[in-house]
Design an enzyme around this catalytic site. Structure first.
Site, PDB file in Angstrom:
ATOM      1  N   TYR A 255       4.439 -14.824   0.079  1.00 20.89           N
ATOM      2  CA  TYR A 255       3.682 -14.890   1.331  1.00 20.89           C
ATOM      3  C   TYR A 255       4.040 -16.184   2.059  1.00 20.89           C
ATOM      4  O   TYR A 255       4.557 -17.136   1.432  1.00 20.89           O
ATOM      5  CB  TYR A 255       2.183 -14.785   1.031  1.00 20.89           C
ATOM      6  CG  TYR A 255       1.847 -13.435   0.439  1.00 20.89           C
ATOM      7  CD1 TYR A 255       1.953 -12.284   1.219  1.00 20.89           C
ATOM      8  CD2 TYR A 255       1.484 -13.292  -0.902  1.00 20.89           C
ATOM      9  CE1 TYR A 255       1.691 -11.032   0.679  1.00 20.89           C
ATOM     10  CE2 TYR A 255       1.220 -12.046  -1.451  1.00 20.89           C
ATOM     11  CZ  TYR A 255       1.325 -10.916  -0.652  1.00 20.89           C
ATOM     12  OH  TYR A 255       1.084  -9.685  -1.184  1.00 20.89           O
TER      13      TYR A 255
ATOM     14  N   GLN B 128      13.505   0.885  -1.187  1.00 18.06           N
ATOM     15  CA  GLN B 128      12.784   0.564  -2.433  1.00 18.06           C
ATOM     16  C   GLN B 128      13.650   0.626  -3.705  1.00 18.06           C
ATOM     17  O   GLN B 128      13.591  -0.304  -4.521  1.00 18.06           O
ATOM     18  CB  GLN B 128      11.571   1.488  -2.547  1.00 18.06           C
ATOM     19  CG  GLN B 128      10.392   0.855  -3.199  1.00 18.06           C
ATOM     20  CD  GLN B 128       9.208   1.820  -3.294  1.00 18.06           C
ATOM     21  OE1 GLN B 128       9.370   3.025  -3.399  1.00 18.06           O
ATOM     22  NE2 GLN B 128       8.023   1.273  -3.268  1.00 18.06           N
TER      23      GLN B 128
ATOM     24  N   ARG C 163       5.556 -10.748  -5.318  1.00 16.81           N
ATOM     25  CA  ARG C 163       4.237 -10.973  -4.723  1.00 16.81           C
ATOM     26  C   ARG C 163       3.401  -9.689  -4.812  1.00 16.81           C
ATOM     27  O   ARG C 163       3.879  -8.638  -5.264  1.00 16.81           O
ATOM     28  CB  ARG C 163       4.403 -11.419  -3.277  1.00 16.81           C
ATOM     29  CG  ARG C 163       4.788 -10.297  -2.319  1.00 16.81           C
ATOM     30  CD  ARG C 163       4.973 -10.808  -0.897  1.00 16.81           C
ATOM     31  NE  ARG C 163       4.928  -9.718   0.067  1.00 16.81           N
ATOM     32  CZ  ARG C 163       5.262  -9.826   1.340  1.00 16.81           C
ATOM     33  NH1 ARG C 163       5.699 -10.979   1.811  1.00 16.81           N
ATOM     34  NH2 ARG C 163       5.167  -8.791   2.157  1.00 16.81           N
ATOM     35  N   GLY C 164       2.160  -9.767  -4.331  1.00 15.87           N
ATOM     36  CA  GLY C 164       1.325  -8.579  -4.149  1.00 15.87           C
ATOM     37  C   GLY C 164       1.127  -7.808  -5.430  1.00 15.87           C
ATOM     38  O   GLY C 164       0.771  -8.370  -6.471  1.00 15.87           O
ATOM     39  N   GLU C 165       1.406  -6.508  -5.371  1.00 13.87           N
ATOM     40  CA  GLU C 165       1.196  -5.670  -6.563  1.00 13.87           C
ATOM     41  C   GLU C 165       2.468  -4.931  -6.986  1.00 13.87           C
ATOM     42  O   GLU C 165       2.875  -4.989  -8.149  1.00 13.87           O
ATOM     43  CB  GLU C 165       0.067  -4.661  -6.293  1.00 13.87           C
ATOM     44  CG  GLU C 165      -0.187  -3.759  -7.486  1.00 13.87           C
ATOM     45  CD  GLU C 165      -1.469  -2.961  -7.399  1.00 13.87           C
ATOM     46  OE1 GLU C 165      -2.469  -3.473  -6.849  1.00 13.87           O
ATOM     47  OE2 GLU C 165      -1.475  -1.808  -7.890  1.00 13.87           O
ATOM     48  N   ASP C 166       3.112  -4.253  -6.042  1.00 10.85           N
ATOM     49  CA  ASP C 166       4.205  -3.390  -6.486  1.00 10.85           C
ATOM     50  C   ASP C 166       5.433  -4.189  -6.946  1.00 10.85           C
ATOM     51  O   ASP C 166       5.996  -3.889  -8.012  1.00 10.85           O
ATOM     52  CB  ASP C 166       4.596  -2.414  -5.368  1.00 10.85           C
ATOM     53  CG  ASP C 166       5.468  -1.296  -5.900  1.00 10.85           C
ATOM     54  OD1 ASP C 166       5.086  -0.668  -6.906  1.00 10.85           O
ATOM     55  OD2 ASP C 166       6.563  -1.066  -5.346  1.00 10.85           O
ATOM     56  N   SER C 167       5.841  -5.201  -6.175  1.00 11.74           N
ATOM     57  CA  SER C 167       7.014  -5.984  -6.610  1.00 11.74           C
ATOM     58  C   SER C 167       6.683  -6.739  -7.897  1.00 11.74           C
ATOM     59  O   SER C 167       7.549  -6.948  -8.753  1.00 11.74           O
ATOM     60  CB  SER C 167       7.482  -6.941  -5.514  1.00 11.74           C
ATOM     61  OG  SER C 167       6.456  -7.830  -5.128  1.00 11.74           O
TER      62      SER C 167
ATOM     63  N   ASP D 231       0.839  -1.195   0.000  1.00  3.78           N
ATOM     64  CA  ASP D 231       0.000   0.000   0.000  1.00  3.78           C
ATOM     65  C   ASP D 231       0.882   1.256   0.000  1.00  3.78           C
ATOM     66  O   ASP D 231       0.762   2.118  -0.863  1.00  3.78           O
ATOM     67  CB  ASP D 231      -0.927   0.002   1.229  1.00  3.78           C
ATOM     68  CG  ASP D 231      -1.711  -1.295   1.346  1.00  3.78           C
ATOM     69  OD1 ASP D 231      -2.527  -1.554   0.458  1.00  3.78           O
ATOM     70  OD2 ASP D 231      -1.487  -2.049   2.303  1.00  3.78           O
TER      71      ASP D 231
HETATM   72  O1  TRH Z   1       4.214  -6.298   0.717  1.00  5.92           O
HETATM   73  P1  TRH Z   1       3.137  -6.756  -0.199  1.00  5.92           P
HETATM   74  O2  TRH Z   1       2.573  -8.072   0.078  1.00  5.92           O
HETATM   75  O3  TRH Z   1       2.052  -5.672  -0.174  1.00  5.92           O
HETATM   76  C1  TRH Z   1       0.704  -5.686  -0.497  1.00  5.92           C
HETATM   77  C2  TRH Z   1      -0.148  -5.617   0.705  1.00  5.92           C
HETATM   78  O4  TRH Z   1      -0.277  -6.898   1.247  1.00  5.92           O
HETATM   79  C3  TRH Z   1      -1.461  -5.001   0.365  1.00  5.92           C
HETATM   80  O5  TRH Z   1      -2.378  -5.047   1.423  1.00  5.92           O
HETATM   81  C4  TRH Z   1      -2.045  -5.582  -0.873  1.00  5.92           C
HETATM   82  O6  TRH Z   1      -3.112  -4.768  -1.219  1.00  5.92           O
HETATM   83  C5  TRH Z   1      -1.029  -5.555  -1.988  1.00  5.92           C
HETATM   84  O7  TRH Z   1       0.170  -6.218  -1.597  1.00  5.92           O
HETATM   85  C6  TRH Z   1      -1.557  -6.157  -3.251  1.00  5.92           C
HETATM   86  O8  TRH Z   1       3.705  -6.786  -1.724  1.00  5.92           O
HETATM   87  P2  TRH Z   1       4.081  -5.645  -2.780  1.00  5.92           P
HETATM   88  O9  TRH Z   1       2.820  -5.036  -3.339  1.00  5.92           O
HETATM   89  O10 TRH Z   1       4.965  -6.259  -3.737  1.00  5.92           O
HETATM   90  O11 TRH Z   1       4.862  -4.547  -1.989  1.00  5.92           O
HETATM   91  C7  TRH Z   1       6.159  -4.728  -1.483  1.00  5.92           C
HETATM   92  C8  TRH Z   1       6.894  -3.399  -1.442  1.00  5.92           C
HETATM   93  O12 TRH Z   1       8.049  -3.515  -0.653  1.00  5.92           O
HETATM   94  C9  TRH Z   1       7.332  -2.928  -2.807  1.00  5.92           C
HETATM   95  O13 TRH Z   1       7.176  -1.519  -2.912  1.00  5.92           O
HETATM   96  C10 TRH Z   1       8.820  -3.261  -2.835  1.00  5.92           C
HETATM   97  C11 TRH Z   1       9.184  -3.055  -1.392  1.00  5.92           C
HETATM   98  N1  TRH Z   1      10.390  -3.757  -0.926  1.00  5.92           N
HETATM   99  C12 TRH Z   1      11.469  -3.014  -0.539  1.00  5.92           C
HETATM  100  O14 TRH Z   1      11.444  -1.771  -0.598  1.00  5.92           O
HETATM  101  N2  TRH Z   1      12.570  -3.669  -0.086  1.00  5.92           N
HETATM  102  C13 TRH Z   1      12.663  -5.016  -0.001  1.00  5.92           C
HETATM  103  O15 TRH Z   1      13.707  -5.555   0.440  1.00  5.92           O
HETATM  104  C14 TRH Z   1      11.521  -5.771  -0.439  1.00  5.92           C
HETATM  105  C15 TRH Z   1      11.574  -7.271  -0.381  1.00  5.92           C
HETATM  106  C16 TRH Z   1      10.409  -5.117  -0.887  1.00  5.92           C
END
Ligand code: TRH
Length: 394
Positions: A200, A261, A277-281, A19
């Site tokens: 996850y 990030q 996983r999720g959306e951003d990664s 988020d």
């Molecule tokens: O962390 P996520 O699982 O986040 C989410 C939330 O669960 C949310 O509620 C849900 O709506 C969404 O997923 C779909 O996964 P995501 O989206 O990939 O986000 C991870 C963030 O963390 C991303 O911006 C990259 C960052 N990150 C770092 O900055 N450093 C790191 O070492 C890692 C592993 C990730």
């Protein structure tokens, strides 16, 4: 000149980092590339600090990378029309404070109010993108704005300099080696197939490790701290702290620190295969031009499996091994063949297909880049709404 000068994002951290990860990325880009004065209200500064160490978790108002960051403590607060910006973004339908909504309704012209939605490859997204929703009492309209994979959606977040930075990094082996060495990766580990692992807790990591360990291809698996903790600790036989590593068979598992990030992008660029996983990664892996496997955020009634299949339908391009591994990784195989598939059976064909997948990621990259970047698409939409006289607004 864009009529949009000021913009506010309200972000509630439901869990994890996505988020705030998405909101922070969008905020920075709007400020840096479009010169917009951005205010980001976020309720969980500690999670924010994990991806952006410059954030102070105790400060109510701070300036980070040109963005005003405010701690969103609760729904209280008295706001005036002067507090309201040209565009107001409500991330994932988080309820913004009633006092702020009331102040929006007193503005002339009214701000553009957008509900920024989650990413899905499903077809219905195109029909819902930019739909209006009238406030039940006040003279205010909110519009839904969806990221997506087609030209009839808002596209995906993508900074203007991203491809150039990635290409420069990937064509400089010394820079990649230095980056990995900073994270503790040894020269030997660098020679193996480098895999980053972000998933996850319910992912079948143990099964994957067993397959890798007894395979014929040397694998270095780089796992950020806290990810797949149980399986990693079992493999290490010790607490999974950054810097810990162990080799069994042809597999080395190394625990990395959780990085800021921008460094996470570099990790994706430096690896040969990324589990995200999720959306951003997940989106960042698509811009990395490297094969990837997606662990989708779980939803009730396995709704996420529908979303996973929708994405694979657009993306996988008939690469069966990619489909098999993706479904198995997400526990989504629903035919007898998929259910009985073991990692030992589905992994070798996947490995053989890595060159095909590398080609597919770069074709896909070109395809999704053609939809324009999410931040610019959002601003164009907001500017068009802003220029419509009030009496013609939906
Ligand atoms: O962390 P996520 O699982 O986040 C989410 C939330 O669960 C949310 O509620 C849900 O709506 C969404 O997923 C779909 O996964 P995501 O989206 O990939 O986000 C991870 C963030 O963390 C991303 O911006 C990259 C960052 N990150 C770092 O900055 N450093 C790191 O070492 C890692 C592993 C990730």
């Amino acid at each position: 000149m864009s009529p949009i000068k000021t913009l506010t994002i309200f972000c509630k951290v439901v869990d994890n980092f996505g988020d705030i990860g998405i909101c922070w990325r969008l905020a920075r880009q709007l400020q840096r590339e479009h010169g917009i004065a951005v205010t980001l209200w976020v309720d969980d500064l500690k999670s924010f600090q994990r991806i952006c160490p410059g954030v102070s978790a105790e400060t109510e108002r701070q300036q980070i990378a040109g963005v005003t960051v405010r701690h969103w403590r609760n729904q209280e607060g008295v706001f005036t029309p002067q507090d309201v910006t040209d565009v107001v973004i409500e991330f994932f339908g988080c309820d913004i404070p009633p006092g702020y909504i009331s102040a929006m309704s007193q503005c002339d012209p009214r701000p553009v109010w957008l509900n920024l939605e989650g990413l899905s490859a499903e077809e219905w997204v195109e029909g819902c993108h930019t739909l209006p929703s009238m406030h039940p009492r006040l003279s205010l309209t909110k519009h839904f704005f969806y990221p997506g994979f087609t030209g009839k959606t808002g596209g995906l977040l993508h900074e203007a300099s991203l491809d150039e930075e990635r290409e420069r990094f990937q064509s400089d082996p010394a820079a990649m080696a230095a980056f990995l060495a900073k994270l503790g990766v040894t020269d030997d580990e660098r020679q193996a197939l480098k895999v980053s692992l972000f998933c996850y807790p319910h992912a079948p990591v143990r099964e994957l490790f067993q397959t890798w360990e007894s395979g014929t291809t040397a694998v270095t698996c780089l796992v950020p701290e806290g990810v797949a903790r149980d399986a990693v600790q079992e493999f290490l036989g010790a607490e999974a702290k950054p810097g810990m590593a162990r080799t069994r068979g042809v597999l080395t598992v190394r625990v990395l620190p959780f990085v800021p990030q921008p460094d996470y992008d570099k990790l994706l660029w430096a690896c040969d295969l990324n589990f995200v996983r999720g959306e951003d990664s997940f989106v960042r892996a698509q811009w990395a031009d490297k094969p990837f496997i997606w662990h989708i955020y779980p939803q009730d009634e396995n709704l996420h499996h529908v979303k996973l299949r929708a994405f694979l339908q657009r993306y996988a391009n008939g690469i069966d091994s990619l489909i098999n591994v993706s479904l198995a990784w997400n526990g989504a195989g629903n035919d007898d063949h998929a259910k009985s598939a073991t990692w030992a059976a589905i992994w070798p064909p996947f490995l053989d297909d890595l060159p095909n997948m590398a080609k597919r990621t770069s074709d896909w990259h070109r395809q999704i880049a053609a939809n324009g970047d999410f931040a610019s698409n959002l601003l164009n939409f907001a500017a068009a709404l802003r220029s419509v006289p009030a009496e013609n607004k939906v």
